[in-house]
Design a protein around this motif. Sequence first.
Motif, PDB file in Angstrom:
ATOM      1  N   ASN A   7       6.858 -21.625  -1.281  1.00 14.26           N
ATOM      2  CA  ASN A   7       5.467 -21.929  -1.615  1.00 14.26           C
ATOM      3  C   ASN A   7       4.536 -20.828  -1.123  1.00 14.26           C
ATOM      4  O   ASN A   7       3.528 -20.513  -1.776  1.00 14.26           O
ATOM      5  CB  ASN A   7       5.049 -23.271  -1.008  1.00 14.26           C
ATOM      6  N   ALA A   8       4.845 -20.241   0.021  1.00 16.69           N
ATOM      7  CA  ALA A   8       4.018 -19.144   0.528  1.00 16.69           C
ATOM      8  C   ALA A   8       4.096 -17.934  -0.396  1.00 16.69           C
ATOM      9  O   ALA A   8       3.076 -17.298  -0.691  1.00 16.69           O
ATOM     10  CB  ALA A   8       4.447 -18.768   1.944  1.00 16.69           C
ATOM     11  N   ALA A  46       7.945  -9.625   1.809  1.00 10.23           N
ATOM     12  CA  ALA A  46       7.565 -10.537   2.891  1.00 10.23           C
ATOM     13  C   ALA A  46       8.520 -11.713   3.042  1.00 10.23           C
ATOM     14  O   ALA A  46       8.393 -12.501   3.991  1.00 10.23           O
ATOM     15  CB  ALA A  46       6.147 -11.058   2.650  1.00 10.23           C
ATOM     16  N   GLU A  47       9.474 -11.833   2.151  1.00 13.37           N
ATOM     17  CA  GLU A  47      10.334 -13.015   2.088  1.00 13.37           C
ATOM     18  C   GLU A  47      10.999 -13.343   3.418  1.00 13.37           C
ATOM     19  O   GLU A  47      10.949 -14.482   3.897  1.00 13.37           O
ATOM     20  CB  GLU A  47      11.399 -12.811   1.005  1.00 13.37           C
ATOM     21  N   GLU A  48      11.646 -12.367   4.041  1.00 14.30           N
ATOM     22  CA  GLU A  48      12.413 -12.660   5.261  1.00 14.30           C
ATOM     23  C   GLU A  48      11.506 -13.166   6.381  1.00 14.30           C
ATOM     24  O   GLU A  48      11.849 -14.110   7.101  1.00 14.30           O
ATOM     25  CB  GLU A  48      13.179 -11.426   5.720  1.00 14.30           C
ATOM     26  N   ASP A  61       7.077 -12.636  15.833  1.00 16.46           N
ATOM     27  CA  ASP A  61       8.255 -12.013  15.217  1.00 16.46           C
ATOM     28  C   ASP A  61       8.252 -12.186  13.709  1.00 16.46           C
ATOM     29  O   ASP A  61       8.559 -11.258  12.957  1.00 16.46           O
ATOM     30  CB  ASP A  61       9.537 -12.608  15.802  1.00 16.46           C
ATOM     31  N   ALA A  62       7.912 -13.398  13.260  1.00 16.63           N
ATOM     32  CA  ALA A  62       7.899 -13.664  11.819  1.00 16.63           C
ATOM     33  C   ALA A  62       6.832 -12.827  11.122  1.00 16.63           C
ATOM     34  O   ALA A  62       7.067 -12.270  10.040  1.00 16.63           O
ATOM     35  CB  ALA A  62       7.659 -15.151  11.566  1.00 16.63           C
ATOM     36  N   PHE A  63       5.670 -12.714  11.754  1.00 18.96           N
ATOM     37  CA  PHE A  63       4.592 -11.935  11.145  1.00 18.96           C
ATOM     38  C   PHE A  63       4.961 -10.460  11.073  1.00 18.96           C
ATOM     39  O   PHE A  63       4.780  -9.817  10.024  1.00 18.96           O
ATOM     40  CB  PHE A  63       3.300 -12.117  11.928  1.00 18.96           C
ATOM     41  N   GLU A  68       6.427  -5.822   7.852  1.00 20.35           N
ATOM     42  CA  GLU A  68       7.355  -4.708   7.652  1.00 20.35           C
ATOM     43  C   GLU A  68       7.929  -4.735   6.239  1.00 20.35           C
ATOM     44  O   GLU A  68       8.011  -3.709   5.557  1.00 20.35           O
ATOM     45  CB  GLU A  68       8.476  -4.768   8.682  1.00 20.35           C
ATOM     46  N   GLY A  69       8.320  -5.916   5.778  1.00 24.26           N
ATOM     47  CA  GLY A  69       8.859  -6.036   4.428  1.00 24.26           C
ATOM     48  C   GLY A  69       7.796  -5.813   3.376  1.00 24.26           C
ATOM     49  O   GLY A  69       8.027  -5.145   2.367  1.00 24.26           O
ATOM     50  N   MET A  70       6.618  -6.373   3.597  1.00 25.48           N
ATOM     51  CA  MET A  70       5.505  -6.197   2.659  1.00 25.48           C
ATOM     52  C   MET A  70       5.193  -4.724   2.465  1.00 25.48           C
ATOM     53  O   MET A  70       4.906  -4.263   1.355  1.00 25.48           O
ATOM     54  CB  MET A  70       4.274  -6.946   3.180  1.00 25.48           C
TER      55      MET A  70
END
Length: 285
Positions: A7-8, A46-48, A61-63, A68-70
Amino acid sequence: MRTPAQNARLALLLEVAGTPKPGNVDRRRDLADLRFEHFLAGTVGAEEGLEMAQNGDSVGDAFERAVEGMASQGGGNTQFGALLLLVPLVRATADGERLSPSTVESVVEETTVADAAGFYRAFDHVDVFVADPPTEMEPLDVRRGSDAVPALEDRGLTLLDVMDRSVPGDDVAREWVTGFERSFAAADRLVEAEGPATDRAASVFLSLLAERPDTLVANRHDEDVARKVSDRAATLFERDALETDPDAVETFAEDLVERGINPGTTADVTAAGLYIALERGGLEV
């Protein structure tokens, strides 16, 4: 049934696909060095990090991982502010509770110094526009990234503390200290609106811009420019121009792009509102 992390990602996609969104990238409009495809790629990247938040990992950590992925796409910063809102919102669902202001408040109140360090390290991955800090805050300038972490740790500042020190100049930070007030209000408007989700997103974006000057515009230009942009949006919104005079909103959108005025903070809050509406089942896609 979609997961919170899904959903995000959908919220990020619906936000950038909504059009017209004056001054911002949308499916019909690119900026000089930032294109629609960059936002699509940033969402995938941003998925991971979003899944880490969903699985109960720390907000910091999640942010950092999401950013990093974004940032792995070629356009640079596409959704830093939106992710700073989405990660705690997704984390608030990790324990299976219904998403509400109180559940996300609990998440941000429990952030730690380590979470703040993760937030600072995220600036190592991408250039983000921020206003110059006061002289006494220079050791904590977020643009220093991981180099500022020792000063952060010396002061024992949690991520919520950092956000609190960023108000009133940053309305993403303001969401953190007001229970995501505007994000939840945006979600309610999205549910009440009619039409495809992307049209609703564009309409709610305009309503948010009409009621409050965008802090990114204020910081990049000045408060007078931000106020005039907000006043113009209010004029269009009061006329319900999205239905009766779409050309007027398109003209506004093109004018802001030509002038290099980007109400990006308003887009970030719109993305957060989309997530809340999706996650609570009020917006069907």
